[in-house]
Enzyme design. Structure first.
Site, PDB file in Angstrom:
ATOM      1  N   GLN A   1       0.838  -1.118  -0.036  1.00  0.00           N
ATOM      2  CA  GLN A   1      -0.105   0.026  -0.141  1.00  0.00           C
ATOM      3  C   GLN A   1       0.791   1.068   0.028  1.00  0.00           C
ATOM      4  O   GLN A   1       0.280   2.395  -0.348  1.00  0.00           O
ATOM      5  CB  GLN A   1      -1.109   0.072   1.331  1.00  0.00           C
ATOM      6  CG  GLN A   1      -1.989  -1.128   1.027  1.00  0.00           C
ATOM      7  CD  GLN A   1      -2.801  -0.976   2.266  1.00  0.00           C
ATOM      8  OE1 GLN A   1      -2.705  -1.250   3.741  1.00  0.00           O
ATOM      9  NE2 GLN A   1      -4.133  -0.338   2.324  1.00  0.00           N
TER      10      GLN A   1
ATOM     11  N   HIS B   1      -3.378  -8.553   1.532  1.00  0.00           N
ATOM     12  CA  HIS B   1      -2.895  -7.384   0.727  1.00  0.00           C
ATOM     13  C   HIS B   1      -1.558  -8.143   0.277  1.00  0.00           C
ATOM     14  O   HIS B   1      -0.774  -7.961  -0.896  1.00  0.00           O
ATOM     15  CB  HIS B   1      -2.384  -6.512   1.614  1.00  0.00           C
ATOM     16  CG  HIS B   1      -3.568  -5.016   1.462  1.00  0.00           C
ATOM     17  ND1 HIS B   1      -3.817  -4.610   0.258  1.00  0.00           N
ATOM     18  CD2 HIS B   1      -4.245  -4.522   2.532  1.00  0.00           C
ATOM     19  CE1 HIS B   1      -4.772  -3.605   0.585  1.00  0.00           C
ATOM     20  NE2 HIS B   1      -5.093  -3.720   1.761  1.00  0.00           N
TER      21      HIS B   1
ATOM     22  N   HIS C   1      -7.142  -9.214   6.905  1.00  0.00           N
ATOM     23  CA  HIS C   1      -7.267  -8.369   5.791  1.00  0.00           C
ATOM     24  C   HIS C   1      -5.634  -7.704   5.295  1.00  0.00           C
ATOM     25  O   HIS C   1      -5.547  -7.746   3.881  1.00  0.00           O
ATOM     26  CB  HIS C   1      -7.833  -6.795   6.182  1.00  0.00           C
ATOM     27  CG  HIS C   1      -7.833  -5.873   5.115  1.00  0.00           C
ATOM     28  ND1 HIS C   1      -9.061  -5.322   4.752  1.00  0.00           N
ATOM     29  CD2 HIS C   1      -6.939  -5.166   4.691  1.00  0.00           C
ATOM     30  CE1 HIS C   1      -8.783  -4.302   4.105  1.00  0.00           C
ATOM     31  NE2 HIS C   1      -7.570  -3.772   3.828  1.00  0.00           N
ATOM     32  N   GLU C   2      -4.747  -7.696   6.159  1.00  0.00           N
ATOM     33  CA  GLU C   2      -3.447  -7.189   5.598  1.00  0.00           C
ATOM     34  C   GLU C   2      -2.750  -8.230   5.046  1.00  0.00           C
ATOM     35  O   GLU C   2      -1.863  -8.045   4.209  1.00  0.00           O
ATOM     36  CB  GLU C   2      -2.742  -6.474   7.103  1.00  0.00           C
ATOM     37  CG  GLU C   2      -3.353  -5.405   7.722  1.00  0.00           C
ATOM     38  CD  GLU C   2      -3.766  -3.996   6.551  1.00  0.00           C
ATOM     39  OE1 GLU C   2      -3.056  -4.123   5.602  1.00  0.00           O
ATOM     40  OE2 GLU C   2      -4.582  -3.376   6.841  1.00  0.00           O
TER      41      GLU C   2
ATOM     42  N   CYS D   1     -10.216   0.483   3.870  1.00  0.00           N
ATOM     43  CA  CYS D   1      -9.010   0.035   3.670  1.00  0.00           C
ATOM     44  C   CYS D   1      -8.571   1.388   3.214  1.00  0.00           C
ATOM     45  O   CYS D   1      -9.056   2.004   2.158  1.00  0.00           O
ATOM     46  CB  CYS D   1      -9.137  -0.974   2.261  1.00  0.00           C
ATOM     47  SG  CYS D   1      -7.432  -1.311   1.473  1.00  0.00           S
ATOM     48  N   LEU D   2      -7.269   1.667   3.538  1.00  0.00           N
ATOM     49  CA  LEU D   2      -6.547   2.718   3.285  1.00  0.00           C
ATOM     50  C   LEU D   2      -6.321   3.163   1.598  1.00  0.00           C
ATOM     51  O   LEU D   2      -6.342   4.151   1.306  1.00  0.00           O
ATOM     52  CB  LEU D   2      -5.192   3.165   3.805  1.00  0.00           C
ATOM     53  CG  LEU D   2      -5.509   3.137   5.523  1.00  0.00           C
ATOM     54  CD1 LEU D   2      -4.021   3.438   6.316  1.00  0.00           C
ATOM     55  CD2 LEU D   2      -6.318   4.392   6.003  1.00  0.00           C
TER      56      LEU D   2
HETATM   57 ZN    ZN Z   1      -6.253  -2.663   2.943  1.00  0.00          ZN
END
Ligand code: ZN
Length: 167
Positions: A50, A136, A132-133, A90-91
């Protein structure tokens, strides 16, 4: 130093990240910068892809007072149990929140910034965030965790935001 957060549409978010092999000063700097970026956003988790770094690590802090800092390097989810359904953000998808089903509890093993292995047992929001991470790091995004109909609606909203110059 605050880093730039990449948004959905950037191909790095859909790539499988590479394992971290060097536990050096550069890694510690990246981790410090990721915490700063996450707190500033603000968010509770941030994965290296990210911020444009295709490496297997993420930072997390689901507390309100910065008291539950975690760094997960080369994480592996060893087991999971139960399930929870709740709104997730989510960022890399600013302003987008929707319900996602996740395990209620996970056991995660990883390495810390010095390369030392550890295992941690996480519940509720921390379990949700860790899954979640970790997703990614495999190029897996939370919009892939809902059905195709809902996914189309969300993608439609993003397209509108892109058109309006708000993405
Ligand atoms: Zn995310």
């Amino acid at each position: 130093m605050k880093l730039n957060i990449v948004k959905f549409g950037d191909p790095i978010l859909q790539q499988k990240a590479e394992p971290v092999t060097e536990f050096n000063a550069k890694l510690k700097e990246l981790v410090a910068n990721m915490f700063e970026t996450m707190y500033d956003a603000p968010g509770v988790g941030l994965a290296a892809p990210q911020v444009g770094v295709s490496k297997r690590l993420f930072v997390m802090d689901c507390s309100k007072d910065h008291s539950r800092q975690f760094v997960f390097i080369n994480p592996e989810i060893l087991s999971n149990e139960g399930n929870q359904k709740g709104d997730e953000g989510c960022l890399s998808f600013p302003g987008i929140y929707f319900a996602v089903e996740r395990p209620l509890r996970v056991v995660v093993s990883a390495q810390d910034v010095d390369g030392k292995k550890f295992t941690v047992d996480l519940m509720e929001l921390e379990a949700r965030c860790a899954v979640h991470e970790t997703d990614h790091l495999d190029g897996e995004l939370f919009i892939n965790r809902v059905g195709p109909l809902k996914r189309d609606i969300i993608k439609g909203r993003i397209k509108k935001m892109i058109k309006a110059g708000k993405w």
